[in-house]
Design a protein around this motif. Structure first.
Motif, short mmCIF file in Angstrom:
data_model
loop_
_atom_site.label_atom_id
_atom_site.label_comp_id
_atom_site.label_asym_id
_atom_site.label_seq_id
_atom_site.Cartn_x
_atom_site.Cartn_y
_atom_site.Cartn_z
N ILE A 25 -14.47 -36.17 -13.68
CA ILE A 25 -15.48 -36.20 -12.64
C ILE A 25 -14.85 -36.08 -11.38
O ILE A 25 -15.32 -35.63 -10.35
N ASP A 26 -13.63 -36.55 -11.32
CA ASP A 26 -12.85 -36.49 -9.87
C ASP A 26 -12.57 -34.80 -9.57
O ASP A 26 -12.96 -34.61 -8.39
N VAL A 27 -12.34 -33.95 -10.41
CA VAL A 27 -12.28 -32.64 -10.30
C VAL A 27 -13.61 -32.15 -9.97
O VAL A 27 -13.67 -31.54 -8.82
N ALA A 28 -14.64 -32.52 -10.45
CA ALA A 28 -15.85 -32.17 -10.00
C ALA A 28 -16.55 -32.52 -8.75
O ALA A 28 -16.78 -31.67 -7.78
N MET A 29 -16.08 -33.60 -8.55
CA MET A 29 -16.47 -34.11 -7.06
C MET A 29 -15.63 -33.73 -5.93
O MET A 29 -16.11 -33.44 -4.80
N ASP A 30 -14.46 -33.37 -6.34
CA ASP A 30 -13.56 -32.60 -5.32
C ASP A 30 -14.00 -31.33 -4.76
O ASP A 30 -14.00 -30.82 -3.81
N LYS A 31 -14.53 -30.39 -6.11
CA LYS A 31 -15.16 -29.29 -5.86
C LYS A 31 -16.32 -29.14 -4.89
O LYS A 31 -16.44 -28.61 -4.12
N ILE A 37 -36.04 -14.72 -6.23
CA ILE A 37 -34.85 -15.74 -6.22
C ILE A 37 -33.77 -14.79 -6.06
O ILE A 37 -32.89 -15.30 -5.05
N LYS A 38 -33.42 -13.66 -6.48
CA LYS A 38 -32.23 -12.64 -6.50
C LYS A 38 -31.93 -12.55 -5.02
O LYS A 38 -30.83 -11.91 -4.64
N GLU A 39 -32.95 -12.38 -3.98
CA GLU A 39 -32.75 -12.08 -2.65
C GLU A 39 -31.92 -13.37 -1.85
O GLU A 39 -31.34 -12.95 -0.73
N ILE A 40 -32.09 -14.43 -2.39
CA ILE A 40 -31.52 -15.68 -1.44
C ILE A 40 -30.59 -16.61 -2.26
O ILE A 40 -29.83 -17.34 -1.59
N PHE A 41 -30.39 -16.41 -3.60
CA PHE A 41 -29.66 -17.49 -4.48
C PHE A 41 -28.06 -17.15 -3.92
O PHE A 41 -27.78 -15.97 -3.68
N THR A 42 -27.41 -17.90 -4.48
CA THR A 42 -25.85 -17.90 -4.61
C THR A 42 -25.21 -17.20 -5.55
O THR A 42 -25.78 -17.57 -6.83
N GLN A 43 -24.68 -16.11 -5.30
CA GLN A 43 -24.55 -15.08 -6.73
C GLN A 43 -23.41 -15.88 -7.52
O GLN A 43 -22.54 -16.31 -7.07
N ASP A 44 -23.30 -15.30 -8.80
CA ASP A 44 -22.37 -15.90 -9.69
C ASP A 44 -21.07 -15.69 -9.40
O ASP A 44 -20.52 -16.74 -9.48
N ALA A 45 -20.66 -14.48 -8.48
CA ALA A 45 -19.27 -14.60 -8.27
C ALA A 45 -18.97 -15.73 -7.21
O ALA A 45 -17.77 -16.01 -7.07
N ASN A 46 -19.89 -16.21 -6.36
CA ASN A 46 -19.55 -17.28 -5.47
C ASN A 46 -19.76 -18.72 -6.08
O ASN A 46 -19.76 -19.56 -5.16
N VAL A 47 -20.40 -18.86 -7.22
CA VAL A 47 -20.71 -20.25 -7.83
C VAL A 47 -19.69 -20.94 -8.16
O VAL A 47 -18.88 -20.39 -8.79
N VAL A 48 -19.74 -22.23 -7.82
CA VAL A 48 -18.11 -23.10 -8.20
C VAL A 48 -18.74 -23.62 -9.63
O VAL A 48 -19.87 -24.09 -9.61
N THR A 49 -17.94 -23.77 -10.53
CA THR A 49 -18.41 -24.13 -11.83
C THR A 49 -17.10 -25.28 -12.35
O THR A 49 -16.25 -25.44 -11.77
N VAL A 50 -17.51 -25.77 -13.31
CA VAL A 50 -16.62 -26.93 -14.01
C VAL A 50 -16.76 -26.53 -15.50
O VAL A 50 -17.64 -26.12 -15.89
N LEU A 73 -23.37 -28.36 -9.90
CA LEU A 73 -22.37 -27.66 -10.67
C LEU A 73 -22.75 -27.35 -12.01
O LEU A 73 -23.03 -27.82 -12.86
N PRO A 74 -22.61 -25.95 -12.37
CA PRO A 74 -23.00 -25.42 -13.67
C PRO A 74 -21.55 -25.82 -14.45
O PRO A 74 -20.54 -25.69 -13.88
N ILE A 75 -21.69 -26.47 -15.75
CA ILE A 75 -20.63 -26.42 -16.62
C ILE A 75 -20.64 -25.27 -17.45
O ILE A 75 -21.64 -24.83 -18.27
N VAL A 76 -19.39 -24.55 -17.48
CA VAL A 76 -19.18 -23.29 -18.34
C VAL A 76 -18.23 -23.31 -19.47
O VAL A 76 -17.23 -24.34 -19.41
N LYS A 77 -18.44 -22.73 -20.34
CA LYS A 77 -17.37 -22.92 -21.61
C LYS A 77 -16.03 -22.54 -21.14
O LYS A 77 -16.03 -21.68 -20.08
N GLU A 78 -15.24 -23.12 -21.68
CA GLU A 78 -13.59 -22.97 -21.28
C GLU A 78 -13.29 -21.56 -21.63
O GLU A 78 -11.83 -21.19 -21.31
N ASP A 79 -13.67 -20.82 -22.61
CA ASP A 79 -13.33 -19.47 -23.10
C ASP A 79 -13.29 -18.41 -22.00
O ASP A 79 -12.99 -17.51 -22.44
#
Length: 195
Positions: free
Chosen positions: A136-142, A117-130, A151-157
């Motif tokens: 939902i508008d923000v997520a759809m725009d992204k 998987i690590k040979e082909i996935f989109t790496q963390d630095a390039n992953v778009v998150t919310v 989209l992964p949902i990540v903590k706001e901290d």
């Protein structure tokens, strides 16, 4: 298009003029009642979509060291299109999707059992998150800006800790529910079922 229709209905419905009549039918006055109907920014939230998502009921992660074949098995078994790849510490390393398999394995003549998987996935630095507070508008725009469907949902901290995962299908379902609620409220207001 859904967003344009929804915003048009929402603009037209925010201010509703009502006239009060007595039992004898004489007009007692006119007042403007402001009623806030749902919008994707207010009532439809990322977390609402997440809680209704099939991803909410499953382990949507897979080790970055696993084979692409294992990811494809999970895609098929859960009927999903993407998974979050995690490192040995359980932190998000990236996202792998069916598109990655098609573009980076199948079309290039590689085999899914021999490709990690690590040979082909989109790496963390390039992953778009919310974050949970994003609309939902923000997520759809992204999603539209980057032509992605998950989209992964990540903590706001700022820790990058993943707390959920949604697909465009999950967001559309939430927009439709919100739109139905708005139409129901408009109908109730027009036909006197105010409540």
């Amino acid at each position: 298009m859904i967003r344009n229709i929804f915003h048009s209905v929402q603009r037209q419905s925010n201010n509703i003029r009502t006239t009060t009549f007595t039992r004898t039918g004489t007009r007692t006055g006119t007042h403007t009642r402001t009623r806030q109907f749902g919008t994707t920014e207010q009532s439809g939230s990322i977390m609402n979509a997440w809680e209704k998502s099939c991803y909410h009921e499953m382990d949507y992660t897979i080790s970055e060291e696993a084979s692409v074949f294992e990811a494809v098995e999970k895609f098929s078994g859960y009927d999903v299109g993407a998974l979050i790849a995690v490192d040995t510490d359980g932190k998000m390393a990236g996202v792998i999707s069916e598109r990655d398999y098609i573009k980076k394995v199948s079309l290039l003549g590689k085999t899914s059992k021999e490709t990690k998987i690590k040979e082909i996935f989109t790496q963390d630095a390039n992953v778009v998150t919310v974050t949970p507070s994003d609309s939902i508008d923000v997520a759809m725009d992204k999603m539209m800006a980057k032509s992605i469907r998950h989209l992964p949902i990540v903590k706001e901290d700022g820790s990058g800790e993943v707390v959920g995962f949604v697909s465009i299908k999950d967001l559309i379902k939430e927009v439709v529910v919100d739109k139905e609620d708005t139409l129901r409220a408009l109908s109730d207001s027009v036909f006197g079922k105010d409540g």
